[in-house]
Write a protein that holds these residues in place. Structure first.
Motif, PDB file in Angstrom:
ATOM      1  N   LEU A 168      -5.398  -2.297  77.840  1.00 36.62           N
ATOM      2  CA  LEU A 168      -5.102  -1.550  79.063  1.00 36.62           C
ATOM      3  C   LEU A 168      -6.001  -2.012  80.205  1.00 36.62           C
ATOM      4  N   VAL A 227      -3.977 -13.951  86.871  1.00 37.45           N
ATOM      5  CA  VAL A 227      -3.051 -13.077  86.148  1.00 37.45           C
ATOM      6  C   VAL A 227      -2.858 -13.573  84.722  1.00 37.45           C
ATOM      7  N   VAL A 281       4.419  -2.022  83.128  1.00 28.98           N
ATOM      8  CA  VAL A 281       3.016  -2.194  82.751  1.00 28.98           C
ATOM      9  C   VAL A 281       2.660  -1.324  81.543  1.00 28.98           C
ATOM     10  N   CYS A 286       3.512  -8.331  89.608  1.00 28.37           N
ATOM     11  CA  CYS A 286       2.533  -8.482  90.688  1.00 28.37           C
ATOM     12  C   CYS A 286       3.195  -9.014  91.948  1.00 28.37           C
ATOM     13  N   VAL A 308      -0.326  -3.483  95.083  1.00 27.15           N
ATOM     14  CA  VAL A 308      -0.648  -4.086  93.788  1.00 27.15           C
ATOM     15  C   VAL A 308      -1.698  -3.242  93.067  1.00 27.15           C
ATOM     16  N   TYR A 309      -2.714  -2.793  93.807  1.00 30.06           N
ATOM     17  CA  TYR A 309      -3.751  -1.950  93.192  1.00 30.06           C
ATOM     18  C   TYR A 309      -3.144  -0.652  92.661  1.00 30.06           C
ATOM     19  N   ALA A 332      -1.380  -0.987  89.379  1.00 24.40           N
ATOM     20  CA  ALA A 332      -2.273  -0.993  88.223  1.00 24.40           C
ATOM     21  C   ALA A 332      -2.641   0.435  87.838  1.00 24.40           C
ATOM     22  N   VAL A 363      -1.819   2.592  84.356  1.00 20.78           N
ATOM     23  CA  VAL A 363      -2.764   3.304  83.494  1.00 20.78           C
ATOM     24  C   VAL A 363      -2.264   4.726  83.234  1.00 20.78           C
ATOM     25  N   LEU A 364      -1.821   5.396  84.293  1.00 19.21           N
ATOM     26  CA  LEU A 364      -1.280   6.748  84.133  1.00 19.21           C
ATOM     27  C   LEU A 364      -0.089   6.739  83.184  1.00 19.21           C
ATOM     28  N   PHE A 404      -5.003 -10.057  90.954  1.00 19.03           N
ATOM     29  CA  PHE A 404      -3.921 -10.721  91.680  1.00 19.03           C
ATOM     30  C   PHE A 404      -3.916 -10.264  93.138  1.00 19.03           C
ATOM     31  N   ILE A 456      -3.920  -7.322  87.159  1.00 16.42           N
ATOM     32  CA  ILE A 456      -3.099  -6.939  88.312  1.00 16.42           C
ATOM     33  C   ILE A 456      -3.970  -6.754  89.554  1.00 16.42           C
ATOM     34  N   LEU A 457      -5.118  -6.085  89.356  1.00 16.35           N
ATOM     35  CA  LEU A 457      -6.033  -5.876  90.475  1.00 16.35           C
ATOM     36  C   LEU A 457      -6.497  -7.220  91.036  1.00 16.35           C
ATOM     37  N   ILE A 475       3.963  -9.611  83.669  1.00 20.61           N
ATOM     38  CA  ILE A 475       2.947  -9.115  84.597  1.00 20.61           C
ATOM     39  C   ILE A 475       3.000  -9.900  85.909  1.00 20.61           C
ATOM     40  N   ILE A 513      -5.128  -5.686  81.257  1.00 19.51           N
ATOM     41  CA  ILE A 513      -3.873  -5.784  82.009  1.00 19.51           C
ATOM     42  C   ILE A 513      -4.063  -5.237  83.424  1.00 19.51           C
ATOM     43  N   ALA A 514      -4.719  -4.071  83.507  1.00 23.15           N
ATOM     44  CA  ALA A 514      -4.965  -3.478  84.822  1.00 23.15           C
ATOM     45  C   ALA A 514      -5.823  -4.414  85.670  1.00 23.15           C
TER      46      ALA A 514
END
Lengths: 496, 149
Positions: free
Chosen positions: B79, B105, A216, A400, A413-414, A417, A421-422, B89, B86-87, A396, B82-83
């Motif tokens: 960012l 997605v 990601v 997922c 899944v959460y 994400a 980001v991290l 989904f 995923i959330l 992606i 994309i995040a």
């Protein structure tokens, strides 16, 4: 002849129709994903790892190993044709490989890369078969104290040797160790950093971390760039290298293999550093160093041999000691743990079909790669033309589905994400994610061994320095730290 | 104006590590420490958190001295998209099934790219979606409904 018996046994395992098929699928998928620009072996393994879940341990690991060296091979194809390495290990191949492609010699460059890699792969596989059992036997002497210091050494080395800043690498290791112990504490049954989320009781999932940090985050970094890479797809005419090409690249291949094999075993260095080192060596040894960077065939053969040899020998500490030397091996180790195998020297004795089967399948996989890569080069070239805007949503998607399928739980899944980001933030701040994942995988192990060692010594830390094997690991750790800190100190005294 | 934390590469990195370290130490306070010979669940995380804090402070100070800035720009929009994809989904799969989740997605993540083409994204969704359904639903027999509401 123990070795011969073992190898024959391994080949018997690898040649079963099922394992042969999974090895082939792994190699094919690995190459397919590795060819795509910007995707290295790490992301390939992280992405395709969930496909191996439903399999038993032996075929699963054979397939994963196939994905690994398939992606490694695929990366070199991309380096030669696009001048955009999928990963740092093949970055050096770009220098001369891409120049050869521009001179219309993409075919010989690809062929030499394949041949050099195959040679290195064979030697690497043989080395694992030779060194593995010896090292494993030695490791049976290790107690909790030895393992603790060995892990400490591996972690420090990975932080210091990785590209980028050493102190940030150490901080990333510490953060990784902390993330690794999220979940239930095995000794007290107490949940740590779970915040009442039941799914966190088993800890932060391994795919969550790998996919988030590597797939990601990497995609967002790629999207940040404005321009798309230029693909050199001039016709590839004539794959066959000339007799002179073969002669010129034979010694560089041997030297690259030797150097790579040594680097592969060392923690933290791995394929990337070995290919750089061997390129510099060849340039020094060459009669006419000015040819390098302008399409010298040695500049393709040597680094390709080196990174492939290193990729193979990196399995030695992982399979025999249970200590990964690189982030990729940390992923393989995580996969083994998920299959219910406790990594360490006992694997070889308790599960010989796994150890020898994987080794034999490595050789087979390398052979498959040569057969696969050369005739299929046309297909890979076409794959390179696929625009990135089609690729990244598909990646992606795989991420997922992969994350969800582990526990059939949306939380994973959460979390993925969030880790993504991290990972992006860390990449932007130039903190390497590789030491972090190594720390994450080793976190629970390190705590367990540390606890055991100190329990046995009644809390006396001298135990790490009085036992000779442990002491030597500690000395090595200190040496690595001194070497790292020395340049910084020198800078300070210069200023004073 | 040499020190601007918002763009200071090591300053931000140090701060991030420091925050994680403080967080780790504070929450580890809830777990029994034990002693070196008999470590409680709080021992290892407290020590590690402390080490992380030290590294964080060192990196932060170094960043303030050097003032080196973050290279390039932050890709906040890609960012976030994309995040979000995923959330979505995860959220949609449980409630509405695999097909809507896959569509989300593709459409949301495709918005993160440099150019968004509706027809192309639709085609990609159909092709890759069919592939995923074939491999994961029919091939690996994962137990998700295609349409779940």
């Amino acid at each position: 002849m123990d070795l011969l018996d073992n190898l024959i046994f391994g080949f018997a395992v690898a040649f079963s129709l099922q394992n042969l098929a999974y090895c082939f699928v792994g190699v094919l998928l690995g190459t397919l994903v590795g060819v795509l620009p910007g995707i290295g072996p790490l992301v390939a393994i992280a992405m395709l790892f969930p496909l191996t879940f439903s399999l038993p341990a032996v075929p699963a690991l054979i397939m994963l190993a196939g994905i690994y060296y398939g992606a490694q091979y695929g990366g070199s194809t991309t380096s030669i044709l696009v001048n955009l390495p999928g990963e740092t290990a093949s970055a050096v191949t770009c220098l001369d490989g891409y120049q050869m492609a521009r001179q219309g010699r993409a075919g010989p460059a690809l062929a030499i890369a394949a041949i050099a890699s195959f040679f290195a792969g064979c030697v690497g596989t043989l080395l694992i078969a030779l060194a593995g059992p010896a090292l494993g036997e030695w490791a049976l002497l290790f107690g909790a104290a030895e393992y603790t210091s060995l892990m400490l050494m591996a972690l420090v080395a990975s932080a210091v040797m990785s590209q980028g800043d050493a102190v940030k690498g150490l901080a990333a290791v510490a953060l990784g160790l902390l993330i690794g112990i999220v979940g239930m504490d095995v000794n007290s049954g107490m949940g740590r950093y779970t915040f009442g989320v039941p799914a966190l009781g088993d800890g932060l999932g391994f795919t969550v971390m790998a996919v988030g940090l590597f797939a990601v985050a990497e995609i967002v970094v790629n999207l940040e760039r404005r321009e798309s890479p230029e693909v050199h797809t001039g016709r590839i005419t004539g794959l066959m290298p000339t007799a002179k090409d073969l002669k010129d690249s034979s010694w560089p291949t041997v030297r690259g293999t030797a150097l790579g094999a040594v680097f592969g075993v060392l923690p933290g260095t791995g394929p990337a550093l070995s290919s750089f080192a061997t390129y510099m060596l060849e340039k020094k040894l060459a009669r006419d160093p000015s040819r390098f960077g302008k399409g010298a065939i040695e500049g393709v053969a040597a680094p390709e041999a080196a990174n492939n040899a290193a990729a193979q020998t990196a399995f030695i500490p992982m399979l025999t000691l249970g200590i990964p030397a690189t982030a990729t091996m940390a992923l393989m180790l995580g996969a083994m743990t998920m299959q219910g195998i406790e990594p360490g020297p006992h694997v070889m004795i308790a599960k010989p079909e796994l150890f020898w089967g994987i080794i034999a399948s490595m050789w087979l996989g390398n052979l498959m790669l040569v057969i696969l890569n050369l005739p299929l080069v046309g297909l890979w070239v076409r794959l390179l033309k696929v625009p990135y805007r089609w690729l990244f949503p598909s990646i992606i998607m795989f991420c997922c589905i992969g994350n969800y399928s582990i526990n059939n739980n949306e939380i994973d899944v959460y979390l993925c994400a969030l880790v993504g980001v991290l990972g992006y933030v860390l990449l932007k701040l130039e903190c390497e994610p590789a030491p972090l994942i190594l720390g994450y995988v080793l976190g629970p192990l390190l705590e367990e061994y540390l606890r055991r060692a100190l329990l046995l010594s009644r809390g006396d830390p001298a135990v790490f320095f009085t036992r000779p094997i442990s002491l030597s690991f500690m000395i090595a750790t200190v040496l690595i730290l001194v070497v790292m800190l020395a340049p910084a100190l020198r800078k300070k005294t210069d200023r004073a | 104006m040499k020190f601007d934390l918002r763009h200071n590469r090591d300053g931000l990195a140090g701060l991030l590590f420091l925050l994680f370290g403080v967080f780790a130490v504070v929450f580890a306070g809830d777990y029994p420490m034990g002693a070196a010979a008999r470590m409680g669940p709080g021992y290892f995380p407290t020590v590690l958190g402390g080490i992380l804090c030290l590294f964080g402070v060192y990196i932060l100070v170094r960043g303030m001295r050097s003032g080196e800035r973050v290279k390039g720009h932050w890709a906040w929009k890609p960012l976030a998209l994309i995040a979000l994809s995923i959330l979505l989904f995860g959220f949609l799969l449980d409630r509405f099934g695999m097909v809507p989740a896959l569509a989300a997605v593709f459409f949301v993540s495709a918005l993160a790219g440099h150019e968004f083409r509706f027809k192309e994204t639709l085609l990609l969704t159909v092709l890759m979606g069919a592939f995923a359904v074939g491999v994961f639903f029919y091939g690996l027999k994962l137990p998700y409904p295609l349409f779940g509401w």
